[in-house]
Motif scaffolding. Structure first.
Motif, PDB file in Angstrom:
ATOM      1  N   VAL A 290       0.879  -1.176   0.000  1.00  0.00           N
ATOM      2  CA  VAL A 290       0.000   0.000   0.000  1.00  0.00           C
ATOM      3  C   VAL A 290       0.915   1.223   0.000  1.00  0.00           C
ATOM      4  O   VAL A 290       1.592   1.502   0.976  1.00  0.00           O
ATOM      5  N   ARG A 291       0.922   1.927  -1.109  1.00  0.00           N
ATOM      6  CA  ARG A 291       1.853   3.046  -1.262  1.00  0.00           C
ATOM      7  C   ARG A 291       1.216   4.146  -2.087  1.00  0.00           C
ATOM      8  O   ARG A 291       0.129   3.973  -2.668  1.00  0.00           O
ATOM      9  N   GLN A 292       1.919   5.289  -2.160  1.00  0.00           N
ATOM     10  CA  GLN A 292       1.493   6.362  -3.038  1.00  0.00           C
ATOM     11  C   GLN A 292       2.012   6.085  -4.445  1.00  0.00           C
ATOM     12  O   GLN A 292       3.098   5.535  -4.632  1.00  0.00           O
ATOM     13  N   ALA A 293       1.220   6.450  -5.423  1.00  0.00           N
ATOM     14  CA  ALA A 293       1.593   6.197  -6.810  1.00  0.00           C
ATOM     15  C   ALA A 293       2.781   7.061  -7.213  1.00  0.00           C
ATOM     16  O   ALA A 293       3.105   8.062  -6.562  1.00  0.00           O
ATOM     17  N   LYS A 294       3.417   6.656  -8.270  1.00  0.00           N
ATOM     18  CA  LYS A 294       4.498   7.455  -8.855  1.00  0.00           C
ATOM     19  C   LYS A 294       3.894   8.370  -9.918  1.00  0.00           C
ATOM     20  O   LYS A 294       2.903   8.015 -10.562  1.00  0.00           O
ATOM     21  N   ASP A 295       4.475   9.544 -10.093  1.00  0.00           N
ATOM     22  CA  ASP A 295       3.982  10.454 -11.119  1.00  0.00           C
ATOM     23  C   ASP A 295       4.025   9.787 -12.479  1.00  0.00           C
ATOM     24  O   ASP A 295       5.024   9.157 -12.852  1.00  0.00           O
ATOM     25  N   HIS A 296       2.898   9.908 -13.209  1.00  0.00           N
ATOM     26  CA  HIS A 296       2.745   9.359 -14.565  1.00  0.00           C
ATOM     27  C   HIS A 296       2.676   7.826 -14.595  1.00  0.00           C
ATOM     28  O   HIS A 296       2.739   7.230 -15.663  1.00  0.00           O
ATOM     29  N   GLU A 297       2.545   7.200 -13.430  1.00  0.00           N
ATOM     30  CA  GLU A 297       2.343   5.756 -13.394  1.00  0.00           C
ATOM     31  C   GLU A 297       0.962   5.441 -13.965  1.00  0.00           C
ATOM     32  O   GLU A 297       0.003   6.183 -13.748  1.00  0.00           O
ATOM     33  N   LYS A 298       0.834   4.319 -14.683  1.00  0.00           N
ATOM     34  CA  LYS A 298      -0.417   3.996 -15.355  1.00  0.00           C
ATOM     35  C   LYS A 298      -0.970   2.652 -14.896  1.00  0.00           C
ATOM     36  O   LYS A 298      -0.219   1.762 -14.497  1.00  0.00           O
ATOM     37  N   THR A 299      -2.292   2.544 -14.958  1.00  0.00           N
ATOM     38  CA  THR A 299      -2.948   1.261 -14.714  1.00  0.00           C
ATOM     39  C   THR A 299      -4.274   1.262 -15.452  1.00  0.00           C
ATOM     40  O   THR A 299      -4.878   2.322 -15.682  1.00  0.00           O
ATOM     41  N   ARG A 300      -4.722   0.080 -15.857  1.00  0.00           N
ATOM     42  CA  ARG A 300      -6.010  -0.053 -16.536  1.00  0.00           C
ATOM     43  C   ARG A 300      -7.009  -0.618 -15.537  1.00  0.00           C
ATOM     44  O   ARG A 300      -6.856  -1.729 -15.046  1.00  0.00           O
ATOM     45  N   THR A 301      -8.038   0.172 -15.212  1.00  0.00           N
ATOM     46  CA  THR A 301      -9.002  -0.218 -14.188  1.00  0.00           C
ATOM     47  C   THR A 301     -10.060  -1.156 -14.762  1.00  0.00           C
ATOM     48  O   THR A 301     -10.116  -1.402 -15.968  1.00  0.00           O
ATOM     49  N   LEU A 302     -10.904  -1.682 -13.889  1.00  0.00           N
ATOM     50  CA  LEU A 302     -11.875  -2.699 -14.278  1.00  0.00           C
ATOM     51  C   LEU A 302     -12.894  -2.199 -15.296  1.00  0.00           C
ATOM     52  O   LEU A 302     -13.562  -3.007 -15.955  1.00  0.00           O
ATOM     53  N   ASP A 303     -13.023  -0.870 -15.442  1.00  0.00           N
ATOM     54  CA  ASP A 303     -13.946  -0.339 -16.440  1.00  0.00           C
ATOM     55  C   ASP A 303     -13.305  -0.248 -17.819  1.00  0.00           C
ATOM     56  O   ASP A 303     -13.918   0.261 -18.765  1.00  0.00           O
ATOM     57  N   GLY A 304     -12.053  -0.724 -17.932  1.00  0.00           N
ATOM     58  CA  GLY A 304     -11.377  -0.756 -19.217  1.00  0.00           C
ATOM     59  C   GLY A 304     -10.637   0.509 -19.574  1.00  0.00           C
ATOM     60  O   GLY A 304     -10.009   0.584 -20.634  1.00  0.00           O
ATOM     61  N   ALA A 305     -10.674   1.537 -18.714  1.00  0.00           N
ATOM     62  CA  ALA A 305     -10.009   2.804 -19.006  1.00  0.00           C
ATOM     63  C   ALA A 305      -8.597   2.819 -18.424  1.00  0.00           C
ATOM     64  O   ALA A 305      -8.366   2.308 -17.325  1.00  0.00           O
ATOM     65  N   GLU A 306      -7.678   3.411 -19.166  1.00  0.00           N
ATOM     66  CA  GLU A 306      -6.306   3.550 -18.669  1.00  0.00           C
ATOM     67  C   GLU A 306      -6.209   4.822 -17.843  1.00  0.00           C
ATOM     68  O   GLU A 306      -6.597   5.898 -18.308  1.00  0.00           O
ATOM     69  N   ARG A 307      -5.704   4.717 -16.626  1.00  0.00           N
ATOM     70  CA  ARG A 307      -5.622   5.850 -15.706  1.00  0.00           C
ATOM     71  C   ARG A 307      -4.161   6.258 -15.540  1.00  0.00           C
ATOM     72  O   ARG A 307      -3.291   5.416 -15.320  1.00  0.00           O
ATOM     73  N   VAL A 308      -3.927   7.565 -15.624  1.00  0.00           N
ATOM     74  CA  VAL A 308      -2.594   8.107 -15.373  1.00  0.00           C
ATOM     75  C   VAL A 308      -2.587   8.663 -13.955  1.00  0.00           C
ATOM     76  O   VAL A 308      -3.378   9.561 -13.621  1.00  0.00           O
ATOM     77  N   LEU A 309      -1.715   8.141 -13.110  1.00  0.00           N
ATOM     78  CA  LEU A 309      -1.726   8.458 -11.687  1.00  0.00           C
ATOM     79  C   LEU A 309      -0.649   9.496 -11.348  1.00  0.00           C
ATOM     80  O   LEU A 309       0.208   9.822 -12.161  1.00  0.00           O
ATOM     81  N   ASP A 310      -0.732  10.005 -10.117  1.00  0.00           N
ATOM     82  CA  ASP A 310       0.317  10.907  -9.632  1.00  0.00           C
ATOM     83  C   ASP A 310       0.601  10.588  -8.176  1.00  0.00           C
ATOM     84  O   ASP A 310      -0.083   9.775  -7.544  1.00  0.00           O
ATOM     85  N   ALA A 311       1.586  11.271  -7.615  1.00  0.00           N
ATOM     86  CA  ALA A 311       2.084  10.932  -6.280  1.00  0.00           C
ATOM     87  C   ALA A 311       1.092  11.247  -5.169  1.00  0.00           C
ATOM     88  O   ALA A 311       1.288  10.803  -4.029  1.00  0.00           O
TER      89      ALA A 311
END
Length: 808
Positions: A290-311
C-alpha cells in the motif's frame, strides 16, 4: 440507501406496519424517501409451456403458439402469436395473459396480429425488467427459456422472489454507519424499542495452510491507510449466487454478477465496508504494498479505461505493478475471472479525503469511493472480512485458509465528550430524565464513565460524527422525539426582536416593486460557459473576459463563474419565446464574480438587478418595450426615494444596440445600463430580437435609497404655467433639455413635463420640435409674471447656447 425490509429484520424485529415504520424512522432522523415493492409493475404474468407452434400464414418471422397455462383459471391452452426467434416446442417461458401489466406501463390485451387472434404475450427477461445475464436462460434476443422443471402456471413474481418491500432512506453524509443495513437496523431497533442483533461472523477455516505463509502485506503510507486486513480462499468455484442473495442485492439496487463479486457487494451493503478480491496468482511475489503512486504511473481499471496516476494518489500494488486505486476501483491485471482458483480478500480503511480527491481526479465515483470518502470505521474492517469468508463457506464456493493478515498501523482515537443531563436539557429546553439519556446512549454504542464527578461519553468508532456535547444532545432529542419538545424562546432572549438590515429591506423592496409592475422573478445558475462571451460579442480585451475557472465543473457549459448576468437573461428569454410565450418580463437579483488582481484572493462578488422584457407582437421599429422597461426602472427608484436618476446615450456596450441603449446614472454616478439587445447577440442566444435588457448595481441602489419621505402640503397659492417649444437637432436627447430646465428654472420652478415631440417637413431635415409645460409656484405668495420672467429667459437662452435650439 435502499434497505430491504427482509434484510433489516436480520438485525431487529419490526412489529409495526410499513407505513408506521417509515414515519417513526423519519421522526427519529432517518428520513424515508420512498417505499418500493419489487415487481409491483408486473401483474398477471405466469409460467407457461409451449406445446407446439406453426408459422404464421401472413408473416415470415411470426409463429402461432399453443401455450399450456396449467389451469383453466388462467385460460387453459392459449393461442399466442410470437415473433421470438428461439421458440421451441416444450420450452417453459413467462406468459403475460389478458389484463397483464409489464414494466413501462405496457398492458396486454387480446387482439389480432395479421388476422390471427393472440390471447397474450410470451415474454423475454428484458420485458420483465431484467438483463439477460441476470437470469439463467435469459437470451439477448428471444424468450426467456426457463428451466425444464419450472412449475407451469406459477406466478412469475413468486418464481423470481418479487413482492418484497424495500425502504429508500435519505442518509446525510456525516452518518457513514447508516450507509449499511446493519447501521439502519441499529437505528430501527432503538426507534422501535426492540433488541438489536449485531452481525458476529464465525469462520470455520477448513484450509490446511496459514494465510500469513501465502502472502505478505506492507503499508508504506500509514497516514493514508489506517488498516489493511486480508484472508485467502483456495479452491474457488465461480458461479451464480443463491437466489436469496441475488434477490437482496437487486432490491438494494445492485446487479448480481457472480458469487465472489456478489459476496463483496453483499458485505459492503450489509456492514458498510467496501471489499475487493484479487486473483492471488496474478499478484507478483504475493506481496501487497500500500503506497502512493508514482507520477505518470499507469494502470487499466476494471472499467477498461487507462488511468494516469500521480504521487498524491494511494494505490494497492504488488512488487511490479499497480493492482488497484485504493478505495476507488481495482485493476484489470488482478481481477477475479471464471478460471480463478485462489483469491485474496481485501478489507481496508483509507483516509477519506485522499479517496475523495483521487476519485475526483480520475473522474470515477464508485460504490466503494462514495463510502470511503465519508470516513469508515477501522474496527469494522476485520469483521467485514470475516463475514465475507463466512459467506464463502456458507455458499460452498471456496476453502478459507487459517488465520488472517491484519496490518493496523494507525489507530483512530474516539471522541470522549463531557456531558451532563442538566446541560443537555438546558440546550434542548426539555426536562428529560438522565436515566433515559444513559439508556439511549448505551444503545447507540456509546461508553459512559465517570471522571472526577463528571460524566464522560465516549463515542463508538462507527460514529465519527459525535464530536461535542451538542451532537450528544441531538442524539437524545431525536430519540426522545422532536414532536415532544415544546417550542420555547432561548433563555434570556424573550424580548429580543429580529429584523432585516437596511440593505435586506431594500432588496426585498426591489423585488416587491418589480413584481408589482408585472415582472416574474427568476433564479439561475452562477456557472456559465466561457463561450458565452463570444456570443455576447465581447472583445478579447474586455475585463469581463477574465473569469474564475471552477476546478471540478459539471461540464464545459458550467466551467466558469459568471461575470455578466446577460447570458442568463437571454437564455430565459430564448426559453420563453421558444415555448410560444409572446410577451415576458422577468428579473433576477444575483451575483457576478469578478476575479481579483491577486490570484490568491477571492473574487469580488457584485450583486446586480438584471431584467428583460420582450413583446413579439410589438412592431420592430417601435420603442414601446424600451420605454416600458425604462419606466419600470424609474418607478423602482421613485419607490426607493431616489430622485436623481438619469439616462444618457451610450454606444460602447457590445451586446446592446449601439443606437438604442443608454447608461443609467444615480446621483451622477454610472451604475447600470438599459437598451435593446444587439441583433447578433440575440441571434446567438436564440432570444427575440426585440428584447430589452436592464442591468443595475444593487449596492449603488441601496446607497442611494432612503426610507425618509418629505411631506409637501397642498399649495395655498396658484401657480403660473408656461409652455416652451424649441426646435433642435434630432440626435439630442430630451434628457439634455431637462437638465438645463432644472438648472436654470430657479427657486420657483415646481415641475415640468414633456407633452409633444414632432418631426416633419415643417421643422426641417434632421430636426425635431420638443414642447414642455413648466409650472412655477411660490409657497408664500401669488407670483407675478415678472417673478418668473428671468428664469424663463435663462432657460431659453441656455437652450440656444448649449444645444443650438431655436424657440418656435
Amino acid at each position: 440507501m435502499k434497505a430491504p425490509m427482509e434484510w433489516l429484520k436480520d438485525f431487529t424485529d419490526i412489529p409495526v406496519e410499513t407505513h408506521d415504520f417509515c414515519e417513526l424512522m423519519t421522526l427519529s432522523g432517518s428520513k424515508v424517501e420512498g417505499v418500493i415493492t419489487s415487481g409491483q409493475d408486473i401483474q398477471n404474468v405466469f409460467t407457461g409451456r409451449i406445446l407446439s407452434f406453426e408459422p404464421h400464414q401472413d408473416s415470415n418471422h411470426l409463429v402461432v403458439c399453443r401455450v399450456d397455462m396449467g389451469s383453466e383459471e388462467l385460460g387453459g391452452i392459449l393461442q399466442i402469436v410470437c415473433g421470438a426467434p428461439n421458440v421451441v416446442a416444450g420450452m417453459i417461458c413467462p406468459v403475460a395473459v389478458e389484463g397483464a401489466l409489464l414494466p413501462g406501463g405496457l398492458q396486454i390485451k387480446k387482439g389480432k396480429l395479421r388476422g390471427i387472434e393472440s390471447q397474450g404475450m410470451c415474454c423475454s427477461v428484458q420485458e420483465l425488467g431484467f438483463a439477460p445475464s441476470d437470469l439463467p436462460g435469459g437470451a439477448e434476443n428471444g424468450l426467456w427459456h426457463m428451466p425444464d422443471d419450472t412449475p407451469v402456471g406459477m406466478d412469475i413474481k413468486v418464481y423470481l422472489g418479487l413482492g418484497y418491500t424495500t425502504i429508500d432512506f435519505e442518509i446525510t453524509s456525516n452518518r457513514p454507519d447508516c450507509f449499511s443495513i446493519e447501521g439502519l437496523g441499529r437505528e430501527a431497533a432503538i426507534t422501535l424499542g426492540q433488541e438489536f442483533t449485531a452481525r458476529r461472523p464465525s469462520v470455520k477455516e477448513l484450509g490446511t495452510e496459514e494465510t500469513k505463509d501465502l502472502a505478505t502485506i506492507e503499508i508504506l503510507a500509514p497516514d493514508l491507510c489506517y488498516r489493511y486486513c486480508s484472508r485467502i480462499v483456495h479452491d474457488v468455484q465461480i458461479g451464480p449466487s443463491p437466489s436469496w442473495m441475488q434477490r437482496r442485492l437487486r432490491d438494494a439496487g445492485m446487479r448480481p454478477i457472480n458469487n465472489i463479486v456478489d459476496i463483496t457487494n453483499y458485505v459492503c451493503l450489509e456492514l458498510g465496508q467496501p471489499m475487493h478480491a484479487f486473483d492471488l496468482e496474478y499478484l507478483s511475489g504475493r506481496h501487497i504494498i500500500v503506497r502512493q503512486a508514482k507520477d505518470h504511473e499507469k494502470t487499466r481499471t476494471l472499467d477498461g479505461a487507462e488511468r494516469v496516476l500521480d504521487a498524491a494518489m494511494l494505490v494497492i500494488a504488488d512488487e511490479e505493478k499497480v493492482c488497484a486505486i485504493a478505495g476507488v476501483m481495482g485493476s484489470e491485471n488482478s481481477e477475479v475471472k471464471a478460471e480463478t482458483k485462489t483469491i485474496l480478500f481485501e478489507s481496508a480503511t483509507f483516509n477519506a479525503a485522499s479517496v475523495r480527491q483521487t476519485a475526483v481526479r480520475n473522474g470515477l465515483r464508485t460504490e466503494a469511493s462514495s463510502r470511503y470518502e465519508k470516513g469508515l470505521d477501522p474496527e469494522n474492517a476485520l469483521r467485514a472480512l470475516n463475514r465475507a469468508c463466512e459467506l464463502v463457506e456458507l455458499m460452498r464456493c471456496g476453502t478459507v485458509t487459517r488465520g488472517v493478515i491484519d496490518v493496523y498501523p494507525t489507530h483512530l482515537k474516539p471522541a470522549a465528550i463531557a456531558i451532563s443531563a442538566q446541560k443537555i436539557n438546558a440546550l434542548l429546553g426539555t426536562k428529560i430524565d438522565e436515566e433515559f439519556m444513559r439508556d439511549k446512549l448505551t444503545l447507540l454504542g456509546c461508553t459512559l464513565s465517570e471522571n472526577q464527578g463528571q460524566l464522560i461519553c465516549t463515542a463508538p468508532s462507527y460514529r465519527p460524527d459525535l464530536e461535542s456535547a451538542a451532537d450528544i444532545a441531538e442524539e437524545i432529542a431525536r430519540f426522545y422525539g422532536y414532536n415532544q419538545i415544546e417550542p420555547t424562546l432561548l433563555s434570556g432572549k424573550e424580548t429580543t426582536l429580529g429584523g432585516r438590515t437596511h440593505a435586506q429591506q431594500v432588496v426585498e423592496k426591489i423585488k416587491d416593486v418589480m413584481v408589482a409592475q408585472g415582472f416574474f422573478e427568476a433564479i439561475t445558475y452562477s456557472f456559465e460557459s466561457p463561450k458565452d462571451m463570444d456570443k455576447l460579442l465581447v472583445s478579447e480585451e474586455d475585463p469581463i473576459r477574465r473569469q474564475v475557472t471552477i476546478m471540478n465543473p459539471l461540464g464545459e457549459d458550467f466551467s466558469v463563474m459568471r461575470t455578466s448576468m446577460v447570458p442568463s437573461m437571454l437564455r430565459i428569454a430564448a426559453t420563453n419565446s421558444s415555448r410560444s410565450v409572446k410577451a415576458a418580463s422577468i428579473f433576477e437579483i444575483a451575483y457576478i464574480y469578478l476575479p481579483n488582481e491577486d490570484a490568491a484572493k477571492l473574487p469580488e462578488e457584485r450583486r446586480l438587478l438584471s431584467a428583460f422584457s420582450y413583446d413579439l407582437d410589438a412592431p420592430s421599429d417601435a420603442a414601446g418595450t424600451f420605454f416600458s422597461l425604462k419606466g419600470a426602472a424609474t418607478e423602482l427608484c421613485a419607490n426607493l426615494g431616489i430622485k436623481n436618476i438619469s439616462f444618457e446615450p451610450v454606444s460602447n456596450i457590445p451586446y446592446l444596440h449601439p443606437g438604442r441603449s443608454a447608461k443609467i446614472q444615480l446621483q451622477g454616478k454610472t451604475c447600470g445600463h438599459i437598451g435593446y439587445v444587439h441583433p447578433q447577440a440575440a441571434e446567438n442566444f436564440e432570444a427575440p430580437e426585440g428584447t430589452v435588457l436592464l442591468i443595475l448595481e444593487v449596492d449603488a441602489v441601496i446607497r442611494a435609497s432612503t426610507a425618509k419621505r418629505v411631506y409637501t402640503p397642498l399649495p395655498k397659492f396658484p401657480g403660473i404655467s408656461r409652455d416652451i417649444a424649441v426646435t433642435l437637432a434630432s440626435d439630442i436627447p430630451v434628457g439634455s433639455i431637462e437638465k438645463i430646465i432644472r438648472k436654470k428654472g430657479g427657486k420657483f420652478l415646481e415641475s415640468y413635463s414633456l407633452f409633444d415631440v414632432y418631426t416633419g417637413k415643417q421643422v426641417g431635415e434632421n430636426k425635431k420640435s420638443v414642447a414642455y409645460s413648466l409650472v412655477f409656484r411660490s409657497l408664500e405668495r401669488t407670483l407675478a409674471d415678472a417673478d418668473i420672467q428671468s428664469a424663463y429667459s435663462d432657460i431659453i437662452s441656455s437652450l440656444e447656447k448649449e444645444l443650438g435650439a431655436q424657440l418656435r
